[in-house]
Design an enzyme around this catalytic site. Structure first.
Site, PDB file in Angstrom:
ATOM      1  N   GLY A  40       0.859  -1.186   0.000  1.00 13.04           N
ATOM      2  CA  GLY A  40       0.000   0.000   0.000  1.00 13.04           C
ATOM      3  C   GLY A  40       0.884   1.220   0.000  1.00 13.04           C
ATOM      4  O   GLY A  40       2.031   1.176   0.447  1.00 13.04           O
ATOM      5  N   HIS A  41       0.333   2.300  -0.519  1.00  8.59           N
ATOM      6  CA  HIS A  41       1.058   3.553  -0.570  1.00  8.59           C
ATOM      7  C   HIS A  41       1.238   4.085   0.851  1.00  8.59           C
ATOM      8  O   HIS A  41       0.525   3.670   1.752  1.00  8.59           O
ATOM      9  CB  HIS A  41       0.252   4.537  -1.421  1.00  8.59           C
ATOM     10  CG  HIS A  41       1.086   5.576  -2.050  1.00  8.59           C
ATOM     11  ND1 HIS A  41       1.057   6.880  -1.659  1.00  8.59           N
ATOM     12  CD2 HIS A  41       1.994   5.495  -3.036  1.00  8.59           C
ATOM     13  CE1 HIS A  41       1.915   7.566  -2.388  1.00  8.59           C
ATOM     14  NE2 HIS A  41       2.489   6.751  -3.225  1.00  8.59           N
ATOM     15  N   THR A  42       2.176   5.020   1.056  1.00 10.51           N
ATOM     16  CA  THR A  42       2.364   5.629   2.373  1.00 10.51           C
ATOM     17  C   THR A  42       1.036   6.216   2.856  1.00 10.51           C
ATOM     18  O   THR A  42       0.351   6.899   2.104  1.00 10.51           O
ATOM     19  CB  THR A  42       3.404   6.764   2.285  1.00 10.51           C
ATOM     20  OG1 THR A  42       4.525   6.266   1.570  1.00 10.51           O
ATOM     21  CG2 THR A  42       3.825   7.223   3.656  1.00 10.51           C
ATOM     22  N   GLY A  43       0.681   5.903   4.097  1.00 11.27           N
ATOM     23  CA  GLY A  43      -0.559   6.440   4.640  1.00 11.27           C
ATOM     24  C   GLY A  43      -1.788   5.633   4.284  1.00 11.27           C
ATOM     25  O   GLY A  43      -2.907   6.042   4.546  1.00 11.27           O
ATOM     26  N   SER A  44      -1.576   4.449   3.691  1.00  8.38           N
ATOM     27  CA  SER A  44      -2.730   3.646   3.287  1.00  8.38           C
ATOM     28  C   SER A  44      -3.284   2.837   4.452  1.00  8.38           C
ATOM     29  O   SER A  44      -4.361   2.281   4.377  1.00  8.38           O
ATOM     30  CB  SER A  44      -2.327   2.704   2.156  1.00  8.38           C
ATOM     31  OG  SER A  44      -1.301   1.846   2.607  1.00  8.38           O
ATOM     32  N   GLY A  45      -2.528   2.778   5.543  1.00  9.01           N
ATOM     33  CA  GLY A  45      -3.018   2.060   6.721  1.00  9.01           C
ATOM     34  C   GLY A  45      -2.349   0.718   6.945  1.00  9.01           C
ATOM     35  O   GLY A  45      -2.730  -0.007   7.845  1.00  9.01           O
ATOM     36  N   LYS A  46      -1.338   0.397   6.149  1.00  6.13           N
ATOM     37  CA  LYS A  46      -0.758  -0.941   6.292  1.00  6.13           C
ATOM     38  C   LYS A  46       0.006  -1.127   7.602  1.00  6.13           C
ATOM     39  O   LYS A  46      -0.092  -2.183   8.227  1.00  6.13           O
ATOM     40  CB  LYS A  46       0.112  -1.314   5.080  1.00  6.13           C
ATOM     41  CG  LYS A  46       1.252  -0.381   4.755  1.00  6.13           C
ATOM     42  CD  LYS A  46       1.915  -0.838   3.451  1.00  6.13           C
ATOM     43  CE  LYS A  46       3.267  -0.219   3.219  1.00  6.13           C
ATOM     44  NZ  LYS A  46       3.277   1.248   3.115  1.00  6.13           N
ATOM     45  N   SER A  47       0.707  -0.086   8.050  1.00  4.10           N
ATOM     46  CA  SER A  47       1.409  -0.203   9.341  1.00  4.10           C
ATOM     47  C   SER A  47       0.422  -0.347  10.486  1.00  4.10           C
ATOM     48  O   SER A  47       0.620  -1.151  11.397  1.00  4.10           O
ATOM     49  CB  SER A  47       2.251   1.040   9.603  1.00  4.10           C
ATOM     50  OG  SER A  47       3.350   1.052   8.766  1.00  4.10           O
ATOM     51  N   GLU A 174       8.878  -3.941   6.067  1.00  4.65           N
ATOM     52  CA  GLU A 174       9.891  -3.523   5.100  1.00  4.65           C
ATOM     53  C   GLU A 174      11.221  -4.251   5.305  1.00  4.65           C
ATOM     54  O   GLU A 174      12.249  -3.634   5.589  1.00  4.65           O
ATOM     55  CB  GLU A 174      10.129  -2.005   5.202  1.00  4.65           C
ATOM     56  CG  GLU A 174       8.910  -1.153   4.949  1.00  4.65           C
ATOM     57  CD  GLU A 174       8.541  -1.067   3.471  1.00  4.65           C
ATOM     58  OE1 GLU A 174       9.208  -1.730   2.631  1.00  4.65           O
ATOM     59  OE2 GLU A 174       7.587  -0.357   3.143  1.00  4.65           O
TER      60      GLU A 174
END
Lengths: 288, 264
Positions: A40-47, A174
């Site tokens: 997912g792109h940065t800020g997509s909520g994956k973390s 990552e």
């Protein structure tokens, strides 16, 4: 077998003044022994999503079921469950080893996890040496100061520190960022070995689509706080519009296959690794 | 993370638009005033004044009140010490070695309202003023002492420190999560264990902060930084009529309060 089940999980960050939703009603079932990639792109909520897997974050609505525990939005009830048990089962390896290395020696640092989960000093030490070997750290490094090691070695110490807790699920944030290409390959090879020999569930958070193509059996794509894709990687790569909408790139192999197809070379669209591309090209040539 | 101090929040208000030099000056004057007043009745008026000032800033009141609430442990310790060890005035109550005097109660009340008022004012100052404007104002106010102390360097140090508060909070959060993933728990368990876990978080924090400071120093030098003294500003503070008015009102309020204190 289902190992971790998320049902309608939402999470909102709040600093007392602003509220920022980070996850909206996500359903996810992780099966035992699978290799799952989350992109997912940065800020997509994956973390935010992966931090729910070992209860570092707790849902603001919805439930997380894992290893016999049901985590809800009720923080008091959750505390009674003993969330540390879950953290032993689901090992989360963070991106930067500097965030977790603190002990005076490499060995002590790797022993920290097992000791916290009730192992005796002897057991923890045996386990630590064992894991150093697994991650490819020579025994001579055991007495060294961890922060004086090279970046790649520090990463290995951090991974060994998690592996020593003997988790059933490994969540890797990552895992290849900041490593040279050789180190990246070695690191991923190591995780594949762990997956195959010890049957650990692998959850890889990445934005490197080549890692997805090479190592993932199943792919979850996050886009603006929601899960937008859940399936086999090659299915996602064929959905051009969705790939673009999620601001994702295609793996090099998929791009290669697509341009070869445009040149009129008949290759299967499901090809993901370079080995498969080569094999398919040889077959194609033989057929001609 | 709930740390209000050092956190600027944008709203459209008169207080926000005031020149930071005015706000800082008034803040200092009011602080001195607060410690000159010894009459509890006047503090009642001051607290009402502070609450109406909160209305003027158009910030949520609970944000500022909660900053005062965060003092609760400090206040508790202070209350215990003053109540039991202040031995002047009339004895009110005695229980074994514990003796409570009326002057002790007076001291406790005085210190409590003073601290609460100062913290609320300080929170309001930082919530309505951008950190960099604040350091710029500090630099301007201290500029007469340029020969004695390196004002510009201190201002730069302060602004860098403020700039990195959110970054450090972020990093602390990550470190705590990384160690929690390895079973560290600073909320439960025996105290020795908790201290040990705390160490596992403090060490990475120091390591990362030092690394960050080194990187920043190199980055600044790479862009030609030599000293803060000879640097000029990109933005300059401008003085409007409202600033003159604000300054006069602020200082008048302080003088009136001091005068009332004198009379009563």
């Amino acid at each position: 077998m289902q190992q971790i089940t998320l049902k309608g999980v939402s999470h909102t960050y709040s600093d007392g003044y602003h509220e920022t939703p980070a996850l909206e009603s996500v359903d996810l079932t992780v099966m035992a022994g699978e290799r799952l990639a989350i992109v997912g792109h940065t800020g997509s909520g994956k973390s935010t999503l992966v931090q729910h897997l070992n209860a570092l974050l707790q849902p603001h609505s919805g439930t997380v079921e894992a290893f016999g525990l049901t985590i809800t939005q009720d923080a008091k009830k959750n505390r009674k469950l003993g969330l540390t048990k879950l953290r032993q089962k689901v090992g989360l390896v963070f991106q930067y080893p500097e965030y977790q290395l603190f002990a005076e020696t490499v060995l002590e640092d790797i022993m920290y996890g097992p000791l916290n989960f009730g192992a005796s000093r002897e057991d923890a030490e045996t386990k630590a040496y064992e894991m150093m070997e697994v991650v490819g750290l020579p025994k001579t490094l055991a007495d060294r100061y961890p922060l004086a090691l090279s970046g790649g070695q520090m990463r290995r110490v951090a991974v060994a520190g998690i592996l020593a807790m003997n988790p059933d699920v490994l969540v890797l944030d990552e895992p290849t960022v900041g490593l040279d290409p050789c180190g990246q390959k070695e690191m991923m090879q190591l995780f594949m070995e762990l997956h195959e020999t010890l049957n650990k569930t692998l959850i890889i958070v990445t934005h490197d689509m080549d890692v997805v193509a090479n190592y993932a059996q199943r792919l979850i794509v996050m886009q603006s706080k929601k899960k937008v894709f859940d399936g086999q990687p090659h299915q996602f790569f064929q959905k051009r519009e969705l790939v673009d909408a999620c601001k994702m790139e295609l793996p090099h192999t998929v791009e290669l296959v697509q341009s070869l197809r445009q040149q009129g070379i008949e290759l299967d669209e499901g090809i993901l690794t370079f080995e498969e591309v080569i094999a398919a090209l040889i077959e194609e040539e033989d057929a001609v | 993370m709930k740390i209000a101090i050092g956190n600027y929040i944008e709203t459209e208000s008169f207080i926000h638009r005031l020149n930071p030099i005015v706000k800082l000056t008034i803040f200092f004057v009011w602080m001195i005033t607060l410690f000159m007043i010894k009459n509890l009745a006047i503090y009642g008026i001051i607290l009402v004044g502070i609450l109406s000032l909160i209305q003027l800033t158009r910030l949520p009141a609970r944000l500022i009140v909660s900053s005062a609430w965060s003092l609760k442990w400090l206040l508790l310790i202070m209350i215990v010490f003053n109540l039991f060890f202040y031995k002047q005035g009339n004895l009110l109550w005695e229980f074994g070695v514990v003796q409570v005097y009326d002057q002790g109660i007076y001291q406790v009340l005085l210190l409590t309202v003073r601290l609460v008022s100062v913290v609320m004012l300080a929170t309001m100052l930082t919530l309505t003023t951008k950190p960099l404007d604040l350091t710029l104002a500090l630099e301007k106010l201290l500029s007469p002492f340029k020969k004695l102390i390196p004002v510009a360097d201190i201002a730069l140090m302060v602004s860098i420190a403020i700039r990195f508060i959110p970054t450090l909070i972020d990093e602390t959060d990550k470190i705590m999560k990384a160690q929690a993933s390895r079973g560290a728990n600073i909320e439960e368990g025996p105290i020795i264990q908790r201290i040990k876990h705390l160490v596992s978080m403090l060490i990475p924090m120091f390591v990362i902060s030092f690394k960050r400071a080194e990187n920043l120093a190199v980055a600044m030098e790479a862009r030609g930084y030599t000293d803060a003294q000879s640097r000029t500003r990109l933005t300059k503070l401008s003085w409007h009529q409202r600033d003159t008015v604000g300054l006069i009102i602020g200082i008048s309020i302080a003088s009136i309060i001091v005068m009332i204190g004198w009379i009563m």
